[in-house]
Scaffold this motif. Sequence first.
Motif, PDB file in Angstrom:
ATOM      1  N   GLN A 199      -6.010  14.255  -9.322  1.00  0.00           N
ATOM      2  CA  GLN A 199      -6.673  15.213  -8.433  1.00  0.00           C
ATOM      3  C   GLN A 199      -6.148  16.633  -8.649  1.00  0.00           C
ATOM      4  O   GLN A 199      -6.916  17.598  -8.638  1.00  0.00           O
ATOM      5  CB  GLN A 199      -6.461  14.814  -6.969  1.00  0.00           C
ATOM      6  N   LEU A 200      -4.843  16.762  -8.852  1.00  0.00           N
ATOM      7  CA  LEU A 200      -4.230  18.068  -9.054  1.00  0.00           C
ATOM      8  C   LEU A 200      -4.709  18.702 -10.362  1.00  0.00           C
ATOM      9  O   LEU A 200      -5.017  19.898 -10.409  1.00  0.00           O
ATOM     10  CB  LEU A 200      -2.710  17.909  -9.055  1.00  0.00           C
ATOM     11  N   ALA A 236      -0.176   5.715  -6.567  1.00  0.00           N
ATOM     12  CA  ALA A 236      -0.522   6.816  -5.655  1.00  0.00           C
ATOM     13  C   ALA A 236      -0.189   8.161  -6.302  1.00  0.00           C
ATOM     14  O   ALA A 236      -0.958   9.118  -6.190  1.00  0.00           O
ATOM     15  CB  ALA A 236       0.223   6.649  -4.333  1.00  0.00           C
ATOM     16  N   MET A 237       0.954   8.239  -6.990  1.00  0.00           N
ATOM     17  CA  MET A 237       1.325   9.482  -7.677  1.00  0.00           C
ATOM     18  C   MET A 237       0.341   9.794  -8.795  1.00  0.00           C
ATOM     19  O   MET A 237      -0.040  10.960  -8.993  1.00  0.00           O
ATOM     20  CB  MET A 237       2.740   9.369  -8.228  1.00  0.00           C
ATOM     21  N   ASN A 238      -0.082   8.774  -9.515  1.00  0.00           N
ATOM     22  CA  ASN A 238      -1.069   8.957 -10.584  1.00  0.00           C
ATOM     23  C   ASN A 238      -2.369   9.480  -9.993  1.00  0.00           C
ATOM     24  O   ASN A 238      -2.997  10.389 -10.553  1.00  0.00           O
ATOM     25  CB  ASN A 238      -1.286   7.623 -11.304  1.00  0.00           C
ATOM     26  N   ASN A 239      -2.773   8.944  -8.853  1.00  0.00           N
ATOM     27  CA  ASN A 239      -3.985   9.390  -8.191  1.00  0.00           C
ATOM     28  C   ASN A 239      -3.885  10.864  -7.805  1.00  0.00           C
ATOM     29  O   ASN A 239      -4.806  11.652  -8.036  1.00  0.00           O
ATOM     30  CB  ASN A 239      -4.244   8.507  -6.962  1.00  0.00           C
ATOM     31  N   GLN A 291       0.855  -1.182   0.000  1.00  0.00           N
ATOM     32  CA  GLN A 291       0.000   0.000   0.000  1.00  0.00           C
ATOM     33  C   GLN A 291       0.891   1.232   0.000  1.00  0.00           C
ATOM     34  O   GLN A 291       1.901   1.266   0.706  1.00  0.00           O
ATOM     35  CB  GLN A 291      -0.882   0.024   1.250  1.00  0.00           C
ATOM     36  N   ALA A 292       0.505   2.232  -0.776  1.00  0.00           N
ATOM     37  CA  ALA A 292       1.212   3.507  -0.790  1.00  0.00           C
ATOM     38  C   ALA A 292       0.246   4.601  -0.368  1.00  0.00           C
ATOM     39  O   ALA A 292      -0.914   4.621  -0.779  1.00  0.00           O
ATOM     40  CB  ALA A 292       1.756   3.804  -2.178  1.00  0.00           C
ATOM     41  N   HIS A 293       0.728   5.504   0.463  1.00  0.00           N
ATOM     42  CA  HIS A 293      -0.037   6.663   0.920  1.00  0.00           C
ATOM     43  C   HIS A 293       0.826   7.882   0.647  1.00  0.00           C
ATOM     44  O   HIS A 293       1.918   7.999   1.191  1.00  0.00           O
ATOM     45  CB  HIS A 293      -0.331   6.504   2.422  1.00  0.00           C
ATOM     46  N   LEU A 294       0.348   8.768  -0.236  1.00  0.00           N
ATOM     47  CA  LEU A 294       1.120   9.931  -0.647  1.00  0.00           C
ATOM     48  C   LEU A 294       0.377  11.194  -0.253  1.00  0.00           C
ATOM     49  O   LEU A 294      -0.829  11.297  -0.469  1.00  0.00           O
ATOM     50  CB  LEU A 294       1.335   9.896  -2.163  1.00  0.00           C
ATOM     51  N   VAL A 295       1.087  12.136   0.347  1.00  0.00           N
ATOM     52  CA  VAL A 295       0.498  13.420   0.733  1.00  0.00           C
ATOM     53  C   VAL A 295       1.289  14.530   0.059  1.00  0.00           C
ATOM     54  O   VAL A 295       2.505  14.619   0.219  1.00  0.00           O
ATOM     55  CB  VAL A 295       0.518  13.614   2.261  1.00  0.00           C
ATOM     56  N   LEU A 296       0.594  15.358  -0.721  1.00  0.00           N
ATOM     57  CA  LEU A 296       1.179  16.541  -1.356  1.00  0.00           C
ATOM     58  C   LEU A 296       0.643  17.762  -0.626  1.00  0.00           C
ATOM     59  O   LEU A 296      -0.571  17.950  -0.533  1.00  0.00           O
ATOM     60  CB  LEU A 296       0.794  16.613  -2.835  1.00  0.00           C
TER      61      LEU A 296
END
Length: 95
Positions: free
Chosen positions: A68-69, A61-64, A22-27
């Motif tokens: 959104q961006l 996760a980066m694609n997600n 699982q990957a969790h990415l926060v920008l």
Amino acid sequence: MAHTSEWKVRLHLFEDDEGTTQAHLVLETGATKIVGRGAAHRHPADSDVPEIGDELAAGRAMNNVARQLIRAAERDIEGVGAARPSRPQETGWPL
């Protein structure tokens, strides 16, 4: 008009005993926070190569976050009165 900013990205990867990563990415942009998630599942017959699961889950996760961006930018463009592009690749400021 010169503009410089710094955005912070945190990426956390977790792998369980069944071969799921699982990957969790926060920008964090300073003005907003976008959270993305991704996952990768290893088939039981495949070799255990954790880097592959990390790459797939992180990429997803980066694609997600990227999707959104782009949606946020399109809403902002509409908010300043610009027309919404017919194709997402056309999004941009007029010259």
